[in-house]
Each structure stands twice: as C-alpha cells, then as structure tokens.
Design a protein around this motif. Structure first.
Motif, PDB file in Angstrom:
ATOM      1  N   ALA A   1     -29.142  46.082  53.190  1.00 45.24           N
ATOM      2  CA  ALA A   1     -29.816  47.349  52.886  1.00 45.24           C
ATOM      3  C   ALA A   1     -28.812  48.402  52.420  1.00 45.24           C
ATOM      4  O   ALA A   1     -29.077  49.149  51.468  1.00 45.24           O
ATOM      5  N   ILE A   2     -27.654  48.454  53.062  1.00 40.47           N
ATOM      6  CA  ILE A   2     -26.615  49.409  52.661  1.00 40.47           C
ATOM      7  C   ILE A   2     -26.130  49.094  51.254  1.00 40.47           C
ATOM      8  O   ILE A   2     -25.936  49.995  50.430  1.00 40.47           O
ATOM      9  N   SER A   3     -25.960  47.818  50.973  1.00 46.66           N
ATOM     10  CA  SER A   3     -25.500  47.410  49.645  1.00 46.66           C
ATOM     11  C   SER A   3     -26.520  47.811  48.570  1.00 46.66           C
ATOM     12  O   SER A   3     -26.151  48.331  47.519  1.00 46.66           O
ATOM     13  N   ARG A   4     -27.793  47.582  48.837  1.00 45.08           N
ATOM     14  CA  ARG A   4     -28.833  47.963  47.871  1.00 45.08           C
ATOM     15  C   ARG A   4     -28.839  49.481  47.677  1.00 45.08           C
ATOM     16  O   ARG A   4     -28.978  49.972  46.562  1.00 45.08           O
ATOM     17  N   PHE A   5     -28.712  50.220  48.759  1.00 50.44           N
ATOM     18  CA  PHE A   5     -28.687  51.679  48.681  1.00 50.44           C
ATOM     19  C   PHE A   5     -27.508  52.134  47.830  1.00 50.44           C
ATOM     20  O   PHE A   5     -27.644  53.031  46.996  1.00 50.44           O
ATOM     21  N   SER A   6     -26.345  51.525  48.045  1.00 50.11           N
ATOM     22  CA  SER A   6     -25.152  51.880  47.261  1.00 50.11           C
ATOM     23  C   SER A   6     -25.392  51.619  45.779  1.00 50.11           C
ATOM     24  O   SER A   6     -24.962  52.403  44.927  1.00 50.11           O
ATOM     25  N   GLY A   7     -26.062  50.516  45.474  1.00 53.08           N
ATOM     26  CA  GLY A   7     -26.372  50.208  44.084  1.00 53.08           C
ATOM     27  C   GLY A   7     -27.279  51.242  43.453  1.00 53.08           C
ATOM     28  O   GLY A   7     -27.067  51.672  42.316  1.00 53.08           O
ATOM     29  N   LYS A   8     -28.283  51.665  44.197  1.00 53.38           N
ATOM     30  CA  LYS A   8     -29.195  52.695  43.680  1.00 53.38           C
ATOM     31  C   LYS A   8     -28.454  54.013  43.479  1.00 53.38           C
ATOM     32  O   LYS A   8     -28.682  54.723  42.501  1.00 53.38           O
TER      33      LYS A   8
ATOM     34  N   THR B   1     -28.623  41.949  57.716  1.00 52.76           N
ATOM     35  CA  THR B   1     -29.751  42.606  57.052  1.00 52.76           C
ATOM     36  C   THR B   1     -29.439  44.079  56.796  1.00 52.76           C
ATOM     37  O   THR B   1     -29.766  44.619  55.737  1.00 52.76           O
ATOM     38  N   THR B   2     -28.781  44.719  57.753  1.00 49.43           N
ATOM     39  CA  THR B   2     -28.368  46.109  57.576  1.00 49.43           C
ATOM     40  C   THR B   2     -27.343  46.222  56.451  1.00 49.43           C
ATOM     41  O   THR B   2     -27.428  47.127  55.615  1.00 49.43           O
ATOM     42  N   GLN B   3     -26.396  45.297  56.413  1.00 51.27           N
ATOM     43  CA  GLN B   3     -25.397  45.281  55.335  1.00 51.27           C
ATOM     44  C   GLN B   3     -26.085  45.143  53.978  1.00 51.27           C
ATOM     45  O   GLN B   3     -25.701  45.789  53.000  1.00 51.27           O
TER      46      GLN B   3
END
Length: 163
Positions: free
Chosen positions: A112-119, A108-110
């Motif tokens: 969230a990190i992936s979504r943040f990187s996309g943004k 789940t943390t991964q």
C-alpha cells in the motif's frame, strides 16, 4: 529562436510526465512483489502448520503406545499428559499462524505504501511539468515586442500620420 524554445519546453514537460509515470510503474511492480511475498508466506505457513500437526499426531501416538506398552491404563495422569501435549501442540500451530499473519500484514502495508508513493510521484510530475511549461513560456516572452495599450502594434506608415 521561439520554435527552439517551444520544443525545449515541450520536451521538458514531456520528460517530467514520463518520469512520474515510470516512478508509478516501479512502485506498482514493487507493490505486486510485496503481495506475492505475502501470498508465498501464507502458503509456507500453511505447509508449516500441516507439518506441525503431523508431528504432534506422531508424538501423541507414540505417547499412547508407550503408555499402553507399560501396562498403565489410559486414565488419570497419562491422559492429562496427552491433553497437555495436545494443547501445547495447538499453541505451536497458533504461533505459526500469528507469525505468518504479522508478516503478511507487514507486506500488505508495504504494498500500500509503495502504491501511494507511485501515485504521489505521478502527481508531483504533473506539477513539475506545469512548472517547466510556465518557465518555458515565460522565457519566450519579450517585453520589447509586446503590444502596449494606447500605441499601435503596427509601425507608422512611411510619410506620415493617420488619415
């Protein structure tokens, strides 16, 4: 010449924006994959816990049958052994739950990190596009053709001055 420069600038700006959106899409897909892995791990852990419970039930039944077959009553030492086995079985099940929860939290943390990187990639592409736009437009500017204050932008009329 000016038209080609504008087309080049527009393509550069558009390319930067598309690149950012594609990076965001890839990050979102990666996040979904992590979330699917977390759900799959939860299902696998639930199955494993069920298997462990079944195994513990069988062991308890075997232990009771052995105690009964030996002619020993189900009081005292055999009961304590059965209770200790049950407690250990419950600890094993809790260990499965805990390990699964850790893996799920990690996934789940991964995500969230992936979504943040996309943004972040999408936001960076906007700044990159802005930079391309400014540099492209500044390349079009020719100071020798610019209007200056105090002078006419139009060439003098043939034969003379102003009326």
């Amino acid at each position: 010449m000016c038209t080609l420069a504008l087309i080049g600038t527009a393509l550069s700006v558009g390319g930067a924006l598309v690149e950012g959106q594609q990076s965001k899409q890839m990050a979102d897909y990666q996040a979904k994959a992590y979330e699917q892995q977390a759900r799959a791990d939860a299902q696998a852990a639930a199955f494993e816990q069920g298997q462990e419970r079944h195994k513990q039930d069988l062991l308890q039944a075997q232990a009771r049958a052995q105690a009964g077959a030996s002619g020993v009553g189900m009081a005292g030492s055999p009961t304590e052994v059965l209770a200790a086995n049950a407690r250990q079985g419950q600890l094993d099940i809790k260990a499965i739950q805990y390990g699964s929860q850790l893996r799920q939290n990690n996934l789940t943390t991964q995500a969230a990190i992936s979504r943040f990187s996309g943004k972040q990639a999408a936001a960076a592409s906007i700044f990159k596009a802005g930079g391309h736009l400014v540099s492209g437009l500044s390349g079009i500017y020719d100071p020798s053709k610019a209007v200056t204050f105090g002078k006419s932008a139009f060439p003098p009329a043939p034969g003379g001055g102003l009326y």
